[in-house]
Motif scaffolding. Structure first.
Motif, mmCIF file in Angstrom:
data_model
loop_
_atom_site.group_PDB
_atom_site.id
_atom_site.type_symbol
_atom_site.label_atom_id
_atom_site.label_comp_id
_atom_site.label_asym_id
_atom_site.label_seq_id
_atom_site.Cartn_x
_atom_site.Cartn_y
_atom_site.Cartn_z
ATOM 1 N N HIS A 30 -74.007 -38.368 -129.067
ATOM 2 C CA HIS A 30 -73.388 -37.877 -127.835
ATOM 3 C C HIS A 30 -74.006 -36.538 -127.431
ATOM 4 O O HIS A 30 -74.341 -36.327 -126.265
ATOM 5 N N GLY A 33 -77.394 -36.696 -125.836
ATOM 6 C CA GLY A 33 -77.470 -37.384 -124.550
ATOM 7 C C GLY A 33 -77.707 -38.875 -124.682
ATOM 8 O O GLY A 33 -77.828 -39.576 -123.685
ATOM 9 N N ALA A 34 -77.779 -39.365 -125.918
ATOM 10 C CA ALA A 34 -78.017 -40.792 -126.152
ATOM 11 C C ALA A 34 -76.721 -41.559 -126.398
ATOM 12 O O ALA A 34 -76.759 -42.742 -126.732
ATOM 13 N N ARG A 37 -72.262 -42.811 -121.401
ATOM 14 C CA ARG A 37 -72.552 -42.210 -120.097
ATOM 15 C C ARG A 37 -71.595 -41.039 -119.815
ATOM 16 O O ARG A 37 -72.001 -40.017 -119.274
ATOM 17 N N THR A 39 -70.253 -38.868 -121.787
ATOM 18 C CA THR A 39 -70.571 -37.608 -122.471
ATOM 19 C C THR A 39 -71.933 -37.035 -122.086
ATOM 20 O O THR A 39 -72.255 -35.924 -122.471
ATOM 21 N N ARG A 40 -72.717 -37.784 -121.325
ATOM 22 C CA ARG A 40 -74.002 -37.234 -120.863
ATOM 23 C C ARG A 40 -73.785 -36.108 -119.871
ATOM 24 O O ARG A 40 -74.517 -35.126 -119.862
ATOM 25 N N SER A 41 -72.780 -36.262 -119.009
ATOM 26 C CA SER A 41 -72.516 -35.223 -118.007
ATOM 27 C C SER A 41 -71.451 -34.228 -118.457
ATOM 28 O O SER A 41 -71.293 -33.183 -117.852
ATOM 29 N N LYS A 43 -70.858 -32.571 -121.793
ATOM 30 C CA LYS A 43 -71.362 -32.393 -123.158
ATOM 31 C C LYS A 43 -70.232 -32.217 -124.171
ATOM 32 O O LYS A 43 -69.325 -31.409 -123.967
#
Length: 105
Positions: A30, A33-34, A37, A39-41, A43
């Protein structure tokens, strides 16, 4: 193999709910960024709590019910003010009878 339900605190103050067999490895995904979705924006900052469950089916079922909680209720769960069992629905009478019989064997 046990599965875990986990709650992550995200940088925007939200609480993410997920399942994994290795919570730290999943948290690292997480953070990189992998992961999901969501938790990509937003953090992830930290793992708030994790709960060990018997199998993937149990973890998925618990995830379904925890995701329905408000952020405040998820934080109460993480703080130990609520138990995971208090979030899950009671088993159907036929399930409870089968569990009782299995426990007696």
């Amino acid at each position: 193999m046990p599965w875990f339900l986990y709650l992550l605190e995200c940088s925007d103050g939200s609480v993410y709910t997920g399942i994994a067999t290795d919570v730290q490895a999943r948290f690292d995904k997480h953070v990189s960024g992998a992961g999901a979705r969501y938790t990509r924006s937003r953090k992830p900052v930290q793992v708030l709590v994790s709960f060990e469950l018997a199998d993937r089916s149990s973890a998925s079922r618990a995830e379904y019910w925890v995701k329905r909680l408000s952020p405040a209720e998820k934080r109460a769960l993480a703080a130990g003010l609520r138990t995971l069992d208090s979030v899950l629905p009671l088993p159907a009478p036929a399930e409870a009878a089968a569990e009782d019989e299995a426990g007696a064997a």
